[in-house]
Design an enzyme around this catalytic site. Structure first.
Site, PDB file in Angstrom:
ATOM      1  N   SER A 109      -7.232  -3.281  -4.756  1.00 11.16           N
ATOM      2  CA  SER A 109      -7.207  -4.499  -3.923  1.00 11.16           C
ATOM      3  C   SER A 109      -8.429  -5.144  -3.890  1.00 11.16           C
ATOM      4  CB  SER A 109      -6.704  -4.089  -2.768  1.00 11.16           C
ATOM      5  OG  SER A 109      -5.374  -3.172  -2.942  1.00 11.16           O
TER       6      SER A 109
HETATM    7  N1  SAH Z   1      -6.515   2.773  -3.569  1.00  6.06           N
HETATM    8  C1  SAH Z   1      -6.390   2.380  -4.897  1.00  6.06           C
HETATM    9  C2  SAH Z   1      -5.519   1.247  -5.247  1.00  6.06           C
HETATM   10  C3  SAH Z   1      -4.518   1.626  -6.282  1.00  6.06           C
HETATM   11  S1  SAH Z   1      -3.065   0.582  -6.538  1.00  6.06           S
HETATM   12  C4  SAH Z   1      -7.895   2.062  -5.639  1.00  6.06           C
HETATM   13  O1  SAH Z   1      -8.900   2.074  -4.780  1.00  6.06           O
HETATM   14  O2  SAH Z   1      -7.822   2.027  -6.470  1.00  6.06           O
HETATM   15  C5  SAH Z   1      -1.897   1.998  -5.627  1.00  6.06           C
HETATM   16  C6  SAH Z   1      -1.713   3.191  -6.355  1.00  6.06           C
HETATM   17  O3  SAH Z   1      -0.470   3.809  -5.721  1.00  6.06           O
HETATM   18  C7  SAH Z   1      -1.252   3.051  -7.960  1.00  6.06           C
HETATM   19  O4  SAH Z   1      -2.257   3.886  -8.648  1.00  6.06           O
HETATM   20  C8  SAH Z   1      -0.002   3.646  -7.886  1.00  6.06           C
HETATM   21  O5  SAH Z   1       0.070   4.481  -9.128  1.00  6.06           O
HETATM   22  C9  SAH Z   1      -0.035   4.485  -6.820  1.00  6.06           C
HETATM   23  N2  SAH Z   1       1.258   4.847  -6.224  1.00  6.06           N
HETATM   24  C10 SAH Z   1       2.581   4.278  -6.135  1.00  6.06           C
HETATM   25  N3  SAH Z   1       3.500   4.908  -5.574  1.00  6.06           N
HETATM   26  C11 SAH Z   1       2.982   6.317  -5.360  1.00  6.06           C
HETATM   27  C12 SAH Z   1       3.359   7.312  -4.741  1.00  6.06           C
HETATM   28  N4  SAH Z   1       4.558   7.497  -4.529  1.00  6.06           N
HETATM   29  N5  SAH Z   1       2.617   8.343  -4.678  1.00  6.06           N
HETATM   30  C13 SAH Z   1       1.181   8.361  -5.162  1.00  6.06           C
HETATM   31  N6  SAH Z   1       0.847   6.913  -5.743  1.00  6.06           N
HETATM   32  C14 SAH Z   1       1.556   6.160  -5.820  1.00  6.06           C
END
Ligand code: SAH
Length: 266
Positions: A109
């Site tokens: 993000s």
């Molecule tokens: N906080 C992260 C943002 C990653 S984007 C950063 O700093 O890079 C959001 C992430 O949520 C993705 O990698 C996606 O695979 C994950 N995600 C989606 N559904 C999920 C779930 N049920 N459990 C764990 N991760 C999940």
């Protein structure tokens, strides 16, 4: 008693936190003109510590100008090197207020959204321990950037990711930082992570159509959830949930845009 998994990473380089400024109105909306405008070109960070610190300081100044006013969050944003979490081809965009691809169709993000969400988490009722958040669960480790930031403002961070490729990437990105109070978990965050709950805060980086009951169950009384939610029309907003002794309180805040929350491992 069940033994907690050990923390694989050690934290050494972080200075003690500065005193925290709290905002009188935790539910204050950000100014309308906050939507990121294309930023002036910045010099490319070379990836070596001090070389990028000036660029990061400018990012922090911009965040402050946009209304982020929690000193501990700003301090963390100034310390954690965002360029270490993105592909080398994107390094020169790492400190712009933009979301960036991190592989497997997922995105990191914008700095402003990350700082805003962590600030909201810290403005809860909230089970602080000596000025820091207590135990936090992050849903969606992704590249590990937000997890690293959270480790600066919380006593203990557990971050769960459902995509093995990203879980491993985050592990690699974070290894050199040796963060002692961060645990990375490969699992389905829709189920929360009951092994280490209850949590004083849960923060999701992925948006679902409803809030998983497991998150509410694993949240301590006094704790707060900050998560994107998908409306029936497909748009998203930021949801803040407080678990009070008298029940659940919720606030719907500004529109956001996150990747979808999905179940199961891949
Ligand atoms: N906080 C992260 C943002 C990653 S984007 C950063 O700093 O890079 C959001 C992430 O949520 C993705 O990698 C996606 O695979 C994950 N995600 C989606 N559904 C999920 C779930 N049920 N459990 C764990 N991760 C999940």
């Amino acid at each position: 008693m069940k033994k907690r998994p050990g923390f694989p990473l050690k934290l050494e380089q972080f200075a003690p936190p500065k005193p925290v400024k709290t905002h009188p109105d935790p539910y204050r909306q950000l100014p309308k003109d906050l939507i990121a405008k294309p930023s002036a070109p910045m010099e490319s960070p070379t990836g070596i510590g001090l070389d990028s610190s000036a660029v990061r300081a400018r990012m922090v100044a911009k965040l402050e100008a946009q209304g982020i006013d929690d000193a501990m969050v700003l301090d963390a944003m100034g310390k954690i090197e965002r360029h270490r979490f993105v592909d080398s081809a994107l390094v020169n965009q790492a400190y712009e207020d933009t979301s960036l691809p991190i592989g497997l169709g997922q995105t990191i993000s914008k700095p402003n959204v990350v700082a805003r969400m962590i600030s909201l988490l810290r403005q809860g009722r909230n089970l602080m321990i000596t000025g820091k958040l207590g135990r936090i669960l992050e849903i969606g480790t992704g590249c590990g950037y937000q997890a690293a930031l959270l480790s600066c403002v919380a006593k203990e961070v557990h971050s769960i990711e459902r995509l093995k490729g990203l879980h491993e990437k985050a592990r690699e990105n974070l290894r050199p930082m040796r963060i002692a109070n961060l645990q990375l978990i490969l699992g389905d965050g829709m189920l929360g992570y009951s092994d280490c709950g209850p949590y004083s805060g849960i923060i999701s980086a992925a948006g679902g159509e409803s809030l998983p009951q497991a998150w509410i169950d694993q949240l301590a009384v006094g704790g707060r959830i900050v998560a994107p939610m998908v409306n029936s029309n497909g748009s998203q907003y930021l949801l803040v949930i407080d678990k009070t002794p008298h029940g659940i309180e919720q606030q719907q805040l500004e529109p956001v845009h996150f990747v979808p929350l999905k179940s199961g491992l891949e």
